[in-house]
Design a protein around this motif. Sequence first.
Motif, PDB file in Angstrom:
ATOM      1  N   GLU A   1       0.817  -1.215   0.000  1.00 44.92           N
ATOM      2  CA  GLU A   1       0.000   0.000   0.000  1.00 44.92           C
ATOM      3  C   GLU A   1       0.851   1.265   0.000  1.00 44.92           C
ATOM      4  N   GLY A   2       2.175   1.107  -0.094  1.00 48.01           N
ATOM      5  CA  GLY A   2       3.067   2.257  -0.117  1.00 48.01           C
ATOM      6  C   GLY A   2       3.395   2.811   1.247  1.00 48.01           C
ATOM      7  N   ARG A   3       3.024   2.093   2.316  1.00 50.18           N
ATOM      8  CA  ARG A   3       3.316   2.556   3.667  1.00 50.18           C
ATOM      9  C   ARG A   3       4.734   2.155   4.071  1.00 50.18           C
ATOM     10  N   GLU A   4       5.403   3.051   4.758  1.00 48.69           N
ATOM     11  CA  GLU A   4       6.761   2.772   5.216  1.00 48.69           C
ATOM     12  C   GLU A   4       6.722   1.789   6.384  1.00 48.69           C
ATOM     13  N   VAL A   5       7.442   0.675   6.237  1.00 48.20           N
ATOM     14  CA  VAL A   5       7.494  -0.322   7.318  1.00 48.20           C
ATOM     15  C   VAL A   5       8.915  -0.525   7.812  1.00 48.20           C
ATOM     16  N   GLY A   6       9.875   0.165   7.215  1.00 54.94           N
ATOM     17  CA  GLY A   6      11.258   0.088   7.661  1.00 54.94           C
ATOM     18  C   GLY A   6      12.061   1.189   7.012  1.00 54.94           C
ATOM     19  N   LYS A   7      13.109   1.664   7.732  1.00 56.39           N
ATOM     20  CA  LYS A   7      13.918   2.753   7.206  1.00 56.39           C
ATOM     21  C   LYS A   7      15.310   2.681   7.795  1.00 56.39           C
ATOM     22  N   SER A   8      16.313   3.042   6.988  1.00 60.84           N
ATOM     23  CA  SER A   8      17.686   3.088   7.464  1.00 60.84           C
ATOM     24  C   SER A   8      18.098   4.535   7.694  1.00 60.84           C
ATOM     25  N   GLU A   9      19.119   4.710   8.485  1.00 61.36           N
ATOM     26  CA  GLU A   9      19.748   6.013   8.593  1.00 61.36           C
ATOM     27  C   GLU A   9      20.591   6.258   7.345  1.00 61.36           C
ATOM     28  N   SER A  10      20.727   7.527   6.962  1.00 62.91           N
ATOM     29  CA  SER A  10      21.563   7.849   5.802  1.00 62.91           C
ATOM     30  C   SER A  10      23.010   7.490   6.104  1.00 62.91           C
ATOM     31  N   SER A  11      23.671   6.870   5.114  1.00 60.49           N
ATOM     32  CA  SER A  11      25.037   6.421   5.317  1.00 60.49           C
ATOM     33  C   SER A  11      25.725   6.278   3.972  1.00 60.49           C
ATOM     34  N   SER A  12      27.047   6.459   3.968  1.00 54.19           N
ATOM     35  CA  SER A  12      27.813   6.229   2.744  1.00 54.19           C
ATOM     36  C   SER A  12      28.216   4.769   2.603  1.00 54.19           C
ATOM     37  N   SER A  13      27.789   3.945   3.554  1.00 57.71           N
ATOM     38  CA  SER A  13      28.067   2.507   3.486  1.00 57.71           C
ATOM     39  C   SER A  13      27.346   1.871   2.299  1.00 57.71           C
ATOM     40  N   GLU A  14      27.826   0.709   1.861  1.00 55.95           N
ATOM     41  CA  GLU A  14      27.144  -0.037   0.813  1.00 55.95           C
ATOM     42  C   GLU A  14      26.140  -1.030   1.381  1.00 55.95           C
ATOM     43  N   ASN A  15      26.282  -1.371   2.665  1.00 57.54           N
ATOM     44  CA  ASN A  15      25.478  -2.433   3.250  1.00 57.54           C
ATOM     45  C   ASN A  15      24.563  -1.891   4.347  1.00 57.54           C
ATOM     46  N   PHE A  16      23.303  -2.312   4.281  1.00 59.75           N
ATOM     47  CA  PHE A  16      22.302  -1.858   5.240  1.00 59.75           C
ATOM     48  C   PHE A  16      21.563  -3.064   5.810  1.00 59.75           C
ATOM     49  N   GLU A  17      21.276  -2.992   7.097  1.00 61.75           N
ATOM     50  CA  GLU A  17      20.484  -4.016   7.760  1.00 61.75           C
ATOM     51  C   GLU A  17      19.236  -3.366   8.344  1.00 61.75           C
ATOM     52  N   LEU A  18      18.084  -3.902   7.990  1.00 66.58           N
ATOM     53  CA  LEU A  18      16.810  -3.360   8.454  1.00 66.58           C
ATOM     54  C   LEU A  18      15.975  -4.484   9.041  1.00 66.58           C
ATOM     55  N   LYS A  19      14.923  -4.108   9.725  1.00 69.69           N
ATOM     56  CA  LYS A  19      14.023  -5.089  10.333  1.00 69.69           C
ATOM     57  C   LYS A  19      12.595  -4.576  10.194  1.00 69.69           C
ATOM     58  N   ILE A  20      11.695  -5.464   9.756  1.00 68.55           N
ATOM     59  CA  ILE A  20      10.284  -5.089   9.705  1.00 68.55           C
ATOM     60  C   ILE A  20       9.481  -6.066  10.550  1.00 68.55           C
ATOM     61  N   ASP A  21       8.357  -5.599  11.065  1.00 63.53           N
ATOM     62  CA  ASP A  21       7.458  -6.421  11.873  1.00 63.53           C
ATOM     63  C   ASP A  21       6.318  -6.938  11.003  1.00 63.53           C
ATOM     64  N   LYS A  22       5.680  -7.988  11.472  1.00 66.12           N
ATOM     65  CA  LYS A  22       4.477  -8.525  10.819  1.00 66.12           C
ATOM     66  C   LYS A  22       4.713  -8.777   9.327  1.00 66.12           C
ATOM     67  N   VAL A  23       5.602  -9.693   9.066  1.00 64.67           N
ATOM     68  CA  VAL A  23       5.981 -10.020   7.685  1.00 64.67           C
ATOM     69  C   VAL A  23       4.823 -10.665   6.933  1.00 64.67           C
ATOM     70  N   ASN A  24       4.616 -10.215   5.703  1.00 65.43           N
ATOM     71  CA  ASN A  24       3.721 -10.890   4.760  1.00 65.43           C
ATOM     72  C   ASN A  24       4.588 -11.714   3.817  1.00 65.43           C
ATOM     73  N   PRO A  25       4.661 -13.028   4.026  1.00 65.51           N
ATOM     74  CA  PRO A  25       5.542 -13.838   3.184  1.00 65.51           C
ATOM     75  C   PRO A  25       5.044 -13.879   1.743  1.00 65.51           C
ATOM     76  N   TRP A  26       5.997 -13.999   0.831  1.00 63.91           N
ATOM     77  CA  TRP A  26       5.673 -14.214  -0.577  1.00 63.91           C
ATOM     78  C   TRP A  26       5.473 -15.701  -0.802  1.00 63.91           C
ATOM     79  N   SER A  27       4.399 -16.054  -1.476  1.00 59.99           N
ATOM     80  CA  SER A  27       4.145 -17.436  -1.869  1.00 59.99           C
ATOM     81  C   SER A  27       3.311 -17.405  -3.136  1.00 59.99           C
ATOM     82  N   PRO A  28       3.203 -18.535  -3.852  1.00 61.47           N
ATOM     83  CA  PRO A  28       2.357 -18.543  -5.042  1.00 61.47           C
ATOM     84  C   PRO A  28       0.911 -18.147  -4.758  1.00 61.47           C
TER      85      PRO A  28
END
Length: 617
Positions: free
Chosen positions: A229-256
Amino acid sequence: MLYPQQNNYRTVFDLSGFWKIKADPQNLGHDEKWYSSNLEGDTHTIAIPGSWNEQLEEQGLKNYVGKAWHETTFRIPQAIQKDHKIWLRIGAADHKAEVWLNGENVGSHFGGYMPFGVDLTESLNKSGEVNHLVVCVDSSLSMHSLPQGVDPESDLYNTKNYDRRHLFPATRFDFFPYGGLTRSVNIIAVQENHITDIDVNASLDGSIEVQVSATSDSLKKQIRILDEEGREVGKSESSSSENFELKIDKVNPWSPSSPYLYTAQVSLLNGDTIVDQYEEEFGIREIHIKGGKIYLNNEELFLSGFGKHEEYPIIGRGQFRPGYIRDHELMRWIGANSYRTSHYPYDEEMMRLGDRLGFLIIDEVPAVSLGFWSNDFEDLNPLLVNHKKAIKELIDRDKNHPSVISWSITNEPNLWAEEFYQNEASEKYFREIYDFTKSLDSTRPVMSISMAAFKEDDVVNDSCDIIGMNRYYGWYTKPVDLDQAATDLGRELEATFKKHGKPIMITEFGADTVEGLHATTAQMFTEEFQTAFIFKYLEVMEKYDFVFGAHVWNFADFLTPQHFRRVVLNKKGVFTRDRLPKSVAFKLREHWNKFEKIHPTHRPESPKEGFLVKDIH
């Protein structure tokens, strides 16, 4: 190269349309500098994207293999040129391409089926003037290319055995050797500093790793995770790093059954100002192997579906979006949940459809009917280099698609029964390919697919996580005797699992069938025999827990080179070339839609109720 995306920071121009083409069977174009001015002489109009073979059949190009020069013109608005990098992105040129802009060579690419980019910035005509674009496409192949080609000068192709196998046009594979600019051609304008690559890895616990590459290491990056729905569920801090780790709650798994897609919105910032942005869709799902079985989201997986070809009348292997939709709808109707991109990578738009519609895809490089010419491993190095290149390009392109559940690294090696196979060199070759693939992506299982010559002892079975088997007992061997075919198949399945302990899938099985041909007794090429053949195989394989799938060969009839055992088409399709069902399609639909081994969450959404064939009694 990232898939074309237009937004506030990126502009995409589509160069699809009618181009000019000129075949070059005598290889005169380079010496005569056909790239320096408008193509003249024996030229034709061609629709791009598209293969030249059937579009220009009456112009002598149906069976043409070689160089053909493609030409068009375009303009770039002056406002876009300012402070922008201008790229040409070709979705696929089968199989080699050289590019000239305004008479200047600006780039090349070797290997079909895959996108590549060429920087046009310095060669553009300024002030919005017309630009002259020429692309020379060469569809010829060699023993070092993927797929491999036929060299008439080689000893391999000058034997009595080969005389009976010769195809026209000559190929090592049983599908037509289309040539041309077969997928979308775009001009892409990006800022001087821009995002070049995004890699997303997500787990069912909501952990998300995002790796971002950009032209500048000093600029900061920011990641936002958006739901459907376009709602933000996770966000990182701005960084010049190449690697980011995020966490979201209430995952909707992808399945067929529920192909839920999140979006990683990646921004490149100069201070607080966004200079580039790209949105990459991804799904959260996990696939793993345990105890000889394969699991999707911790539920045991069984694949129903097909080996396919990316091929349609007239357009050949050209991009054909209505055809992509039609094929997925027919697979949804018949109860298929998966397919293999046999025997080459398909248009990336197919992968995006698989993501959205909930299909599972085995993604294959064009290492079809692979043959070795030496038992010295070092002699195989030119082929090995191109094989690794094809795998890297495929993984770079398709790594973020949840629909892609496995990489297939070869199909039926040694089909041509070359002398140099089943030895230390071939064993080392396939181990290097397997290790290289796993080094690029450890999250997906790797499949190798064998033919029947060496059965459970085939060296390729050692270099994979899951084993694919193409088998035609009762068709190519001991034809018509389906009871013996069942015995042979069952014996080999049991022996293969006992030796290797890996999940097994029958990746091809089927019989050539002429629609409308019927008989009351077992007759090859009839619709009744096709049905009996396919269901005899299903009866055998479905009783084994270590067999995790069945892909019928083929989804639809397809064009092949001419040969005495092919009547224009390979007729093993469950559907005709123009996608009309043969009688076995209805039996498969009845079977697969009720088959208990397919978990409910592993089925794409069924067609809507309405006036369908099944409603008529």
